[in-house]
Design an enzyme around this catalytic site. Sequence first.
Site, PDB file in Angstrom:
ATOM      1  N   GLY A 299     -56.395  56.062  -7.301  1.00 41.27           N
ATOM      2  CA  GLY A 299     -56.622  57.488  -7.144  1.00 41.27           C
ATOM      3  C   GLY A 299     -56.805  57.821  -5.675  1.00 41.27           C
ATOM      4  O   GLY A 299     -56.698  56.947  -4.832  1.00 41.27           O
ATOM      5  N   SER A 300     -57.084  59.085  -5.363  1.00 33.56           N
ATOM      6  CA  SER A 300     -57.252  59.467  -3.959  1.00 33.56           C
ATOM      7  C   SER A 300     -57.640  60.934  -3.846  1.00 33.56           C
ATOM      8  O   SER A 300     -57.399  61.729  -4.754  1.00 33.56           O
ATOM      9  CB  SER A 300     -55.956  59.261  -3.154  1.00 33.56           C
ATOM     10  OG  SER A 300     -55.543  57.920  -3.155  1.00 33.56           O
ATOM     11  N   ASN A 301     -58.211  61.280  -2.690  1.00 32.06           N
ATOM     12  CA  ASN A 301     -58.344  62.665  -2.255  1.00 32.06           C
ATOM     13  C   ASN A 301     -57.538  62.841  -0.968  1.00 32.06           C
ATOM     14  O   ASN A 301     -57.576  61.977  -0.093  1.00 32.06           O
ATOM     15  CB  ASN A 301     -59.804  63.019  -1.944  1.00 32.06           C
ATOM     16  CG  ASN A 301     -60.717  62.868  -3.146  1.00 32.06           C
ATOM     17  OD1 ASN A 301     -60.389  63.301  -4.241  1.00 32.06           O
ATOM     18  ND2 ASN A 301     -61.869  62.244  -2.935  1.00 32.06           N
TER      19      ASN A 301
END
Length: 779
Positions: free
Chosen positions: A226-228
């Site tokens: 995942g990531s922002n």
Amino acid sequence: MWHILIALVCGALLAGCGDGGIAPRSGRGAELVRTSHGVVHVRADDFGGIGFGLAYAYAEDNVCMLADTLLTVRGERSRYFGGDAGPTIGKNGEYSVAIDYLNQHTFDLRNEDSDFFFKAYLDVQQLRAGYAAASPDARALLHGYVAGYNQYLREHGHALPAACRGAPWVKPIGIDDIYLLIAEKAIHASGQVFPHQILAAARDAQGGVRLAAAVPAPQWPAMGLGSNGVALGGDVTVNGKGMLLANPHYPWFSTDRFYQVHLTVPGVYDVMGVSLGGLPTVLIGFNKDIAWTHTVTKAAHFTTFRLRRDKRDAAGLTYLVDGAPERMTERVVEVQLRQADGSQRARRKTFYYTRLGILMDAPGLPIDSGDFVVLGDPNRNNTRLVDQWLAMGRADSVRSLRAALARIMGLPWVNTVATDRYGNALYIDSSVVPHMATETFLSGCRLFGLPLLFDGSRSACHWGADRRAPPGIFGAESAPWLLRRDYVSNSNDGYWLTNSRQLLTGPGQSRYSPMYGPTHTPQHLRTRLGFVQLDALLAQRSALELADLRDLVFSNRVHAAELVLPDLLAGCAGTVDVTLRAACGVLAAWDRKVELDSRGALLFWQFWLKAVKLPPIWAVPFDAADPVHTPRGVAPDVLPPLLAQLQETAIELTAMGIPLDAPLRDYQVDYRAGIRTALHGGIGDIDGVYNALHMSFPLTPQGYEHVVWGTSYVQLVTFDDAGPVAHGVLVYGQSTDPLSAHYGDQLPLYTSKELLRLPFSENEIRADRNYRRTTLPQK
């Protein structure tokens, strides 16, 4: 096409010449500089030298992990460890050798299954053909990488880390090994989702077939990735230039670890950031003009097809497309299995392929007994990754970055969020997505939802094509994108909510294929908190600084608590149960964050993990016109079961000897080389914490004892007149060797929320107090 034909002939006749039979020069060596925390700066006269220096440096820090990875992608784990063994794990809770992605996360494969899968799914001849069409720079880079790794082994093979010292599986590599290494990364969101189903469709040497009942139904897993990503435009920054937050959430103990690098060919290429698991290029990074990051997309990167068997073929290997017969091809794959006495035993399986993809066993899908299912994966032979990231690193604005993405279309499964010194902010999903137009969905071609199953017996239901795009995938003109002067953001949710002020869709409709993911659906709490924080900052003041982005990622707010606790605590009023009153009192006093000293976070987490499994709890339903602030509130009829869950959670914690108001630092920890480090951060999508950490659930009386995946790298970038101004931290450090100085040396920086200045210019690099320069001549 001539170069592809040459490569295919070369692969068939010479079995390993690759690259059209002509190996590019791998460079004359490189200059290798280390700055604080082992950050690597490689400078060379050409891309061959860059590859050489990068491989040498990476081996210095991670030789055992890289050798273990290569063993996996070659399909040779059983040869050295036996077919029934699982992933390679160190002692005392430390992962001395990397666990390969396939084994660590979703799929739980034995070595024998892993070997058969990789040997059957990755096609070296097709990879050679693809790389024959790659740019000279990309090919030189890869050949240089081979040379650098092999030179490191020649010079240091006698003194490797304990995890692989004297191991026969640590050996020189060839160019095919690098092709396989890159190919494994490309199929994370496609082929690697279905190893059990692909293996079940193969026949063993005796002609037996694994029973479908023993095979799990295909599903879309969390993937552990995942990531922002946030890009600010010049209209909302203090200096009028772009700003970027890169915050990938990846595994801490696997071959998908990041590595801090700075690669320079003077006057040609100068890029800093992180590579991934031995890939020889910068994946997330910046140059003097642009900065970019990636987030895992909501798009589908594969399709499955139902095919009708031709009943006239007694062997069952012929299928029908538009009524015409086509025959599957077969490939026998052999795996060597180490026996208890050290001898080897060969085992063979036959795998089957159609022009639409590889045969798979898919219980649970709506097919007749005479039908079969194949997996269509446009990333299976995607050899454009290296050229794609090299082209991104050469871009001088977000517009030229988008042009580079459109020209190559090589990103396998990630969005791109980028900004430039001119104050432009870009979001785009230019990943490899099978070309299934909206009209195809509406024409009766789709037979099932997830995984997407289409009618392969009709050619009209096969992948389409776009102008100037590789066959079978959407081109840039079909991909969602948004260019803004305020901000764009993505946290692994739908493309349609990229900026809360401009949704990329209208009511009940979408400009883009359903393959890019659903619209008008509730977004994760982590996504929503990102927009809540951004919009609140911009409401307070019109111009932001890098420190604002740092505070955003490390705010450690628990958005689920912010949405639920007002109603939940009101429902506690008047309760006579002692346990429930105590729990409500702790949550009322809690700061609703996951800081080290937050008291109540453990109680809320354990409660919320159960609460989300209840029927919908929200008082205000989801509104597609306001996806940031809906759904919210607790429906009155849900309060009683929620309070019962809270009471039950309090009883469980008390039984484990955990105080209800225990500070987070006592129970969320990481152990490295015998050192215990307390960690802040939360789960992410479930509880709505931006700084996501996925711990080793379930909770025990000793707490959560290590991180599985989560915030792994944080990078903040803006620009001044001299170039990029960048700060960052690689949370787990550069090395996987517990005896290395860079094994976990950046973890205290993460704990204290400290980001270091990343030295980019020559003056900054030389001024670093830990500057160390080495010349690496190629021998």
